[in-house]
Design an enzyme around this catalytic site. Structure first.
Site, PDB file in Angstrom:
ATOM      1  N   ARG A  25       0.818  -1.231   0.000  1.00 39.54           N
ATOM      2  CA  ARG A  25       0.000   0.000   0.000  1.00 39.54           C
ATOM      3  C   ARG A  25       0.843   1.269   0.000  1.00 39.54           C
ATOM      4  NH1 ARG A  25      -2.634  -3.078   3.612  1.00 39.54           N
ATOM      5  NH2 ARG A  25      -4.443  -4.156   2.758  1.00 39.54           N
ATOM      6  N   LYS A  48       2.827  12.131 -10.348  1.00 36.98           N
ATOM      7  CA  LYS A  48       2.053  11.205 -11.179  1.00 36.98           C
ATOM      8  C   LYS A  48       2.918   9.997 -11.524  1.00 36.98           C
ATOM      9  CE  LYS A  48      -0.920  14.226 -13.970  1.00 36.98           C
ATOM     10  NZ  LYS A  48      -1.274  14.478 -15.383  1.00 36.98           N
ATOM     11  N   GLU A  99      10.054  20.474 -24.144  1.00 32.80           N
ATOM     12  CA  GLU A  99       9.208  20.675 -22.950  1.00 32.80           C
ATOM     13  C   GLU A  99       9.681  21.903 -22.173  1.00 32.80           C
ATOM     14  OE1 GLU A  99       6.451  19.032 -22.127  1.00 32.80           O
ATOM     15  OE2 GLU A  99       6.601  17.020 -22.994  1.00 32.80           O
ATOM     16  N   LYS A 141       7.144  23.968 -12.971  1.00 40.17           N
ATOM     17  CA  LYS A 141       6.272  22.800 -12.786  1.00 40.17           C
ATOM     18  C   LYS A 141       5.795  22.697 -11.337  1.00 40.17           C
ATOM     19  CE  LYS A 141       4.896  18.225 -13.720  1.00 40.17           C
ATOM     20  NZ  LYS A 141       4.956  17.009 -14.502  1.00 40.17           N
ATOM     21  N   GLU A 166      -5.069  18.148 -11.695  1.00 39.69           N
ATOM     22  CA  GLU A 166      -5.458  18.445 -13.072  1.00 39.69           C
ATOM     23  C   GLU A 166      -6.631  19.405 -13.228  1.00 39.69           C
ATOM     24  OE1 GLU A 166      -4.310  17.546 -17.031  1.00 39.69           O
ATOM     25  OE2 GLU A 166      -3.552  16.628 -15.195  1.00 39.69           O
ATOM     26  N   ARG A 182      -3.002  23.687 -13.813  1.00 36.52           N
ATOM     27  CA  ARG A 182      -2.265  22.496 -14.277  1.00 36.52           C
ATOM     28  C   ARG A 182      -2.545  22.244 -15.762  1.00 36.52           C
ATOM     29  NH1 ARG A 182      -0.181  17.238 -10.901  1.00 36.52           N
ATOM     30  NH2 ARG A 182       0.951  16.324 -12.610  1.00 36.52           N
ATOM     31  N   ASN A 191      -0.517  21.488 -20.455  1.00 31.35           N
ATOM     32  CA  ASN A 191      -0.896  20.745 -21.653  1.00 31.35           C
ATOM     33  C   ASN A 191      -0.710  21.544 -22.939  1.00 31.35           C
ATOM     34  OD1 ASN A 191      -1.565  18.184 -20.806  1.00 31.35           O
ATOM     35  ND2 ASN A 191      -3.603  18.821 -20.158  1.00 31.35           N
ATOM     36  N   HIS A 198      -0.006  19.880 -26.170  1.00 30.35           N
ATOM     37  CA  HIS A 198      -0.190  18.440 -25.964  1.00 30.35           C
ATOM     38  C   HIS A 198      -1.462  17.878 -26.587  1.00 30.35           C
ATOM     39  CE1 HIS A 198       3.282  18.779 -23.464  1.00 30.35           C
ATOM     40  NE2 HIS A 198       3.220  17.533 -23.065  1.00 30.35           N
ATOM     41  N   HIS A 212      -0.605  14.583 -28.542  1.00 22.47           N
ATOM     42  CA  HIS A 212      -1.134  13.252 -28.242  1.00 22.47           C
ATOM     43  C   HIS A 212      -1.809  12.647 -29.465  1.00 22.47           C
ATOM     44  CE1 HIS A 212      -1.205  14.406 -23.718  1.00 22.47           C
ATOM     45  NE2 HIS A 212      -0.090  13.768 -24.021  1.00 22.47           N
ATOM     46  N   HIS A 241       7.963  11.988 -27.834  1.00 20.61           N
ATOM     47  CA  HIS A 241       6.868  12.800 -27.329  1.00 20.61           C
ATOM     48  C   HIS A 241       7.135  14.306 -27.505  1.00 20.61           C
ATOM     49  CE1 HIS A 241       3.828  14.364 -24.649  1.00 20.61           C
ATOM     50  NE2 HIS A 241       4.768  14.910 -23.896  1.00 20.61           N
TER      51      HIS A 241
HETATM   52  N1  LIG Z   1       4.702  11.177 -14.647  1.00 14.57           N
HETATM   53  C1  LIG Z   1       4.612  12.265 -15.379  1.00 14.57           C
HETATM   54  O1  LIG Z   1       4.164  13.320 -14.926  1.00 14.57           O
HETATM   55  C2  LIG Z   1       5.102  12.223 -16.805  1.00 14.57           C
HETATM   56  C3  LIG Z   1       5.274  13.408 -17.518  1.00 14.57           C
HETATM   57  C4  LIG Z   1       5.788  13.346 -18.808  1.00 14.57           C
HETATM   58  C5  LIG Z   1       6.100  12.117 -19.359  1.00 14.57           C
HETATM   59  N2  LIG Z   1       5.923  10.972 -18.650  1.00 14.57           N
HETATM   60  C6  LIG Z   1       6.281   9.655 -19.206  1.00 14.57           C
HETATM   61  O2  LIG Z   1       7.678   9.630 -19.417  1.00 14.57           O
HETATM   62  C7  LIG Z   1       7.963   8.641 -20.407  1.00 14.57           C
HETATM   63  C8  LIG Z   1       9.046   9.159 -21.334  1.00 14.57           C
HETATM   64  O3  LIG Z   1      10.194   9.431 -20.580  1.00 14.57           O
HETATM   65  P1  LIG Z   1      11.595   9.750 -21.282  1.00 14.57           P
HETATM   66  O4  LIG Z   1      11.385  10.686 -22.392  1.00 14.57           O
HETATM   67  O5  LIG Z   1      12.518  10.093 -20.200  1.00 14.57           O
HETATM   68  O6  LIG Z   1      11.961   8.382 -22.000  1.00 14.57           O
HETATM   69  P2  LIG Z   1      12.700   7.044 -21.523  1.00 14.57           P
HETATM   70  O7  LIG Z   1      12.507   6.821 -20.078  1.00 14.57           O
HETATM   71  O8  LIG Z   1      12.308   5.965 -22.455  1.00 14.57           O
HETATM   72  O9  LIG Z   1      14.228   7.376 -21.805  1.00 14.57           O
HETATM   73  C9  LIG Z   1      14.632   7.568 -23.144  1.00 14.57           C
HETATM   74  C10 LIG Z   1      15.808   6.653 -23.513  1.00 14.57           C
HETATM   75  O10 LIG Z   1      17.005   7.194 -22.971  1.00 14.57           O
HETATM   76  C11 LIG Z   1      17.694   6.211 -22.222  1.00 14.57           C
HETATM   77  N3  LIG Z   1      18.393   6.939 -21.164  1.00 14.57           N
HETATM   78  C12 LIG Z   1      17.848   7.469 -20.051  1.00 14.57           C
HETATM   79  N4  LIG Z   1      18.769   8.179 -19.393  1.00 14.57           N
HETATM   80  C13 LIG Z   1      19.927   8.109 -20.093  1.00 14.57           C
HETATM   81  C14 LIG Z   1      21.218   8.666 -19.930  1.00 14.57           C
HETATM   82  N5  LIG Z   1      21.505   9.475 -18.905  1.00 14.57           N
HETATM   83  N6  LIG Z   1      22.160   8.364 -20.855  1.00 14.57           N
HETATM   84  C15 LIG Z   1      21.859   7.577 -21.912  1.00 14.57           C
HETATM   85  N7  LIG Z   1      20.653   7.041 -22.134  1.00 14.57           N
HETATM   86  C16 LIG Z   1      19.690   7.304 -21.225  1.00 14.57           C
HETATM   87  C17 LIG Z   1      16.609   5.259 -21.768  1.00 14.57           C
HETATM   88  O11 LIG Z   1      17.137   3.995 -21.449  1.00 14.57           O
HETATM   89  C18 LIG Z   1      15.718   5.241 -22.985  1.00 14.57           C
HETATM   90  O12 LIG Z   1      16.203   4.357 -23.950  1.00 14.57           O
HETATM   91  C19 LIG Z   1       6.658   8.339 -21.104  1.00 14.57           C
HETATM   92  O13 LIG Z   1       6.227   7.034 -20.750  1.00 14.57           O
HETATM   93  C20 LIG Z   1       5.700   9.378 -20.555  1.00 14.57           C
HETATM   94  O14 LIG Z   1       4.364   8.902 -20.457  1.00 14.57           O
HETATM   95  C21 LIG Z   1       5.431  11.014 -17.385  1.00 14.57           C
HETATM   96 ZN   LIG Z   2       4.805  16.336 -22.390  1.00 15.55          ZN
END
Ligand SMILES: NC(=O)c1ccc[n+]([C@@H]2O[C@H](COP(=O)([O-])OP(=O)(O)OC[C@H]3O[C@@H](n4cnc5c(N)ncnc54)[C@H](O)[C@@H]3O)[C@@H](O)[C@H]2O)c1
Ligand SMILES: [Zn+2]
Length: 346
Positions: free
Chosen positions: A105, A127, A169, A211, A221, A225, A229, A232, A236, A249
């Site tokens: 939990r 999130k 971003e 942020k 949201e 907040r 978007n 976005h 999306h 993205h």
């Molecule tokens: N929780 C939230 O509020 C929120 C907000 C925006 C996005 N997201 C989520 O985030 C995800 C995307 O995250 P991302 O863009 O970081 O992608 P990711 O986590 O896939 O990382 C991108 C790539 O870079 C590699 N990598 C990471 N750090 C590295 C480093 N220091 N050196 C070399 N390679 C490295 C990873 O292994 C991966 O292959 C999506 O699933 C999205 O839905 C969540």
């Molecule tokens: Zn985004």
């Protein structure tokens, strides 16, 4: 809100930061093999537990991977005096964060973001969650990290395309909330791409501040907040229509920002030179994957299916200048279609 630490070389002293924050002493690292291979050395001495490495890629951000994290925790008899340290991009952070939110939990999670996107966006706000075959991020929770530890030095190994995706971003934050941030990115683009700490630090810090400020006001949201978007709605849709294969993205967000600005300029609610400055900065960062072949009708239909359409009403974030924006609910399909055709069909 958790303590957010930002400093180059900070991961070297992570153990003492976590001790000070009273993060439980049994710490389980969750990362992936790509990141671990590059950065394992920086985390030596953080914990005696074996790292839990999950597969790399959005297609593994699912309940099966969460199950593998539970399996490893149970096998190691992780209890309430345990914490997860998520070391990775948004995928590791979201997946490990969701495991932490639900295991027993809820046990504490520490976010150590290693992509620019994660450092300025996904690691902040609480999130967490995973994808379902029917859609992205359909399963999740709010689980604030105990500590967010941001080390810009980790970005040195990040592939250029990933870095750039995160930078869009940052530009988003500039457009919705801070002209100085926008100008700083434009002025220091070279240093940023070279991963100079002196260029990265102020840009990451200000992005995080924005942020935190925005999500701090309303965690779930509403109102402000929604301004996050910006870009976005179209992004999306572009991602969905291309089955998440064509764009990172952030690249889709870049198109989305152009579309929203075009709509705003056409309405007379954003000065044209501001739109031009945004377009110029995006162009200066390099080419985006082409979008000219994507039928506008498909994009419009996908926008209609966006989970952020509340009760049939489309909330659209429009800039009013670089540094400010408004949320409107009266953007029509025709306006989006016209703007999309102008911005994306080259
Ligand atoms: N929780 C939230 O509020 C929120 C907000 C925006 C996005 N997201 C989520 O985030 C995800 C995307 O995250 P991302 O863009 O970081 O992608 P990711 O986590 O896939 O990382 C991108 C790539 O870079 C590699 N990598 C990471 N750090 C590295 C480093 N220091 N050196 C070399 N390679 C490295 C990873 O292994 C991966 O292959 C999506 O699933 C999205 O839905 C969540
Ligand atoms: Zn985004």
């Amino acid at each position: 809100m958790p303590a957010i630490h930002i400093a180059p070389g900070l991961v070297q002293r992570l153990a003492s930061i976590l001790d000070t924050a009273r993060v439980p002493a049994r710490r389980f690292i969750v990362s992936n093999a790509t990141i671990w291979r590059l950065h394992e050395g920086a985390f030596a001495g953080l914990t005696a537990e074996d790292p839990i490495l999950i597969p790399d890629g959005e297609r593994f951000k699912n309940l099966q991977t969460v199950g593998r994290i539970y399996d490893a925790l149970i096998k190691a008899h992780a209890d309430r005096a345990s914490a997860i340290v998520a070391i990775g991009g948004g995928i590791v952070g979201d997946t490990a964060g969701f495991a932490a939110a639900s295991y027993l939990r809820g046990i504490p999670v520490v976010q150590v973001p290693t992509t620019l996107l994660a450092q300025v966006d996904s690691a902040i706000g609480g999130k967490v969650g995973v994808n379902h075959p029917q859609g992205k991020n359909l399963i999740g929770a709010f689980h604030q990290p105990a500590v967010v530890a941001i080390d810009p030095a980790l970005l040195v190994t990040l592939p250029r395309r990933e870095f750039r995706a995160g930078l869009y971003e940052v530009i988003k934050y500039g457009v919705i909330a801070s002209r100085p941030l926008f100008d700083r990115v434009a002025a220091t683009l070279k240093g940023l791409f070279a991963r100079d700490e002196s260029a990265l630090l102020p840009v990451i810090t200000e992005s995080c501040d924005i942020k935190v400020d925005v999500v701090g006001e309303d965690e779930r949201e509403q109102g402000r907040r929604r301004t996050l978007n910006f870009g976005h709605t179209t992004a999306h849709a572009l991602e969905a229509v291309t089955k998440y294969r064509r764009f990172r993205h952030g690249e889709a967000v870049a198109y989305g920002m152009l579309v929203a600005s075009e709509i705003a300029v056409t309405r007379g609610s954003m000065p044209e030179p501001d739109r031009d400055a945004l377009a110029a900065l995006i162009a200066k960062m390099g080419p985006l994957p082409a979008a000219g072949d994507i039928p506008v009708e498909e994009v419009l239909d996908a926008i209609g299916h966006d989970k952020k359409v509340v009760a049939g009403q489309l909330h659209f974030v429009l800039p009013t200048a670089i540094g400010s924006c408004e949320v409107v609910t009266d953007v029509t399909r025709d306006e989006i279609a016209a703007a999309f055709t102008r911005c994306c069909s080259r």
